[in-house]
Design an enzyme around this catalytic site. Structure first.
Site, PDB file in Angstrom:
ATOM      1  N   GLY A 112      -4.796   9.845  -0.219  1.00  0.00           N
ATOM      2  CA  GLY A 112      -5.044   9.034   0.969  1.00  0.00           C
ATOM      3  C   GLY A 112      -6.233   8.138   0.743  1.00  0.00           C
ATOM      4  O   GLY A 112      -7.108   8.450  -0.058  1.00  0.00           O
ATOM      5  N   CYS A 113      -6.243   7.013   1.443  1.00  0.00           N
ATOM      6  CA  CYS A 113      -7.363   6.079   1.281  1.00  0.00           C
ATOM      7  C   CYS A 113      -8.011   5.750   2.608  1.00  0.00           C
ATOM      8  O   CYS A 113      -8.712   4.764   2.724  1.00  0.00           O
ATOM      9  CB  CYS A 113      -6.900   4.801   0.573  1.00  0.00           C
ATOM     10  N   GLY A 114      -7.759   6.552   3.640  1.00  0.00           N
ATOM     11  CA  GLY A 114      -8.510   6.420   4.878  1.00  0.00           C
ATOM     12  C   GLY A 114      -7.914   5.517   5.926  1.00  0.00           C
ATOM     13  O   GLY A 114      -8.494   5.350   6.984  1.00  0.00           O
ATOM     14  N   LEU A 115      -6.756   4.908   5.683  1.00  0.00           N
ATOM     15  CA  LEU A 115      -6.107   4.068   6.674  1.00  0.00           C
ATOM     16  C   LEU A 115      -4.896   4.796   7.226  1.00  0.00           C
ATOM     17  O   LEU A 115      -4.171   5.457   6.487  1.00  0.00           O
ATOM     18  CB  LEU A 115      -5.666   2.725   6.051  1.00  0.00           C
ATOM     19  N   ILE A 118      -1.260   5.126   5.556  1.00  0.00           N
ATOM     20  CA  ILE A 118      -1.292   4.478   4.250  1.00  0.00           C
ATOM     21  C   ILE A 118      -1.525   5.535   3.189  1.00  0.00           C
ATOM     22  O   ILE A 118      -2.460   6.332   3.280  1.00  0.00           O
ATOM     23  CB  ILE A 118      -2.420   3.416   4.193  1.00  0.00           C
TER      24      ILE A 118
END
Length: 270
Positions: A112-115, A118
């Protein structure tokens, strides 16, 4: 739909000025609740939001985040209140639901990238529509009028001084719609949902927001097919590069009669 949760709450406070206690008072504050957006019974994202215009929110989120390509792919939206929050259940066309389930199954681990929703950096920096061919011009006076009209439309902010707003301004028609929320992204998603549901021609106007401009705000504007974004605060460097590449005219620091143009200035006339 009328929700059980009110958008506004009153709370006691104590007024202090110049380090001296003055008086007890009551202040109106906006409500903020967890709102889950679910597809086929599975939660996709949970966002803290103001509990109004949630159908617009779900439709706008679904479109600006690339879950669906058009509002016709959404069959229905149900808003279900729970004890701790609100679940907005979005029912999609069968082929869209199948693609969404397949995408979720393709995740190999807890990445995960925090959005919200997403799963990779590639998705966060997704390819946007090219709006460079959109024929739109807006005068200096209209840009000034756009921020002024949005300010007048902010009923919730006027009572609380605690929420953001997003609106669509069309030259010759004025502000054709506006939405408010404690989150700037949420306000823009709610506006997008309103625009898609009302069949307003977004390409004929400018999105106007009360916040700073991050790359997500540019992405959501692009997914709305709107080629001009006006903000009262400053943009980030990535937002400017993204707007330039997508053919969006980015105007920021628009306060009073002053503003700055950061990308694609050819759409702004005297």
């Amino acid at each position: 739909m009328t929700l059980l949760r009110p958008t506004l709450q009153s709370t006691p406070s104590r007024s202090v000025k110049n380090t001296h206690f003055e008086r007890s008072t009551v202040r109106l504050v906006p409500e903020e609740v967890p709102v889950a957006i679910s597809y086929a019974g599975s939660s996709h994202a949970v966002l803290m939001a103001t509990p109004d215009d949630l159908v617009d929110f779900a439709i706008g989120f679904s479109l600006t985040e690339g879950i669906v390509q058009s509002a016709s792919q959404i069959r229905s939206v149900d808003v279900v209140e729970g004890e701790l929050g609100i679940d907005v259940q979005v029912f999609l066309a069968d082929d869209v639901s199948d693609r969404l389930r397949a995408r979720k199954r393709s995740i190999a681990g807890p990445v995960g990238c925090g959005l919200c929703g997403i799963e990779s950096i590639d998705q966060a920096m997704r390819t946007l529509p090219d709006l460079s061919a959109v024929e739109l011009r807006m005068s200096h006076a209209s840009i000034v009028a756009a921020t002024a009209e949005l300010a007048r439309a902010q009923d919730l902010h006027r009572q609380t001084r605690a929420v953001h707003a997003a609106g669509l301004y069309v030259e010759g028609s004025g502000l054709v719609g506006a939405r408010e929320d404690v989150g700037r992204h949420n306000a823009l998603d709610k506006l997008c949902g309103f625009v898609f549901r009302s069949s307003v021609a977004a390409e004929k106007g400018a999105v106007v927001v009360t916040s700073r401009i991050s790359v997500e705000m540019v992405q959501k504007t692009a997914m709305l097919s709107c080629a001009m974004l006006i903000a009262v605060s400053a943009p980030t460097a990535l937002a400017i590069r993204t707007a330039e590449a997508a053919g969006i005219t980015l105007i920021a620091l628009a306060r009073g009669e002053d503003f700055e143009i950061f990308s694609n200035p050819h759409r702004v006339g005297p």
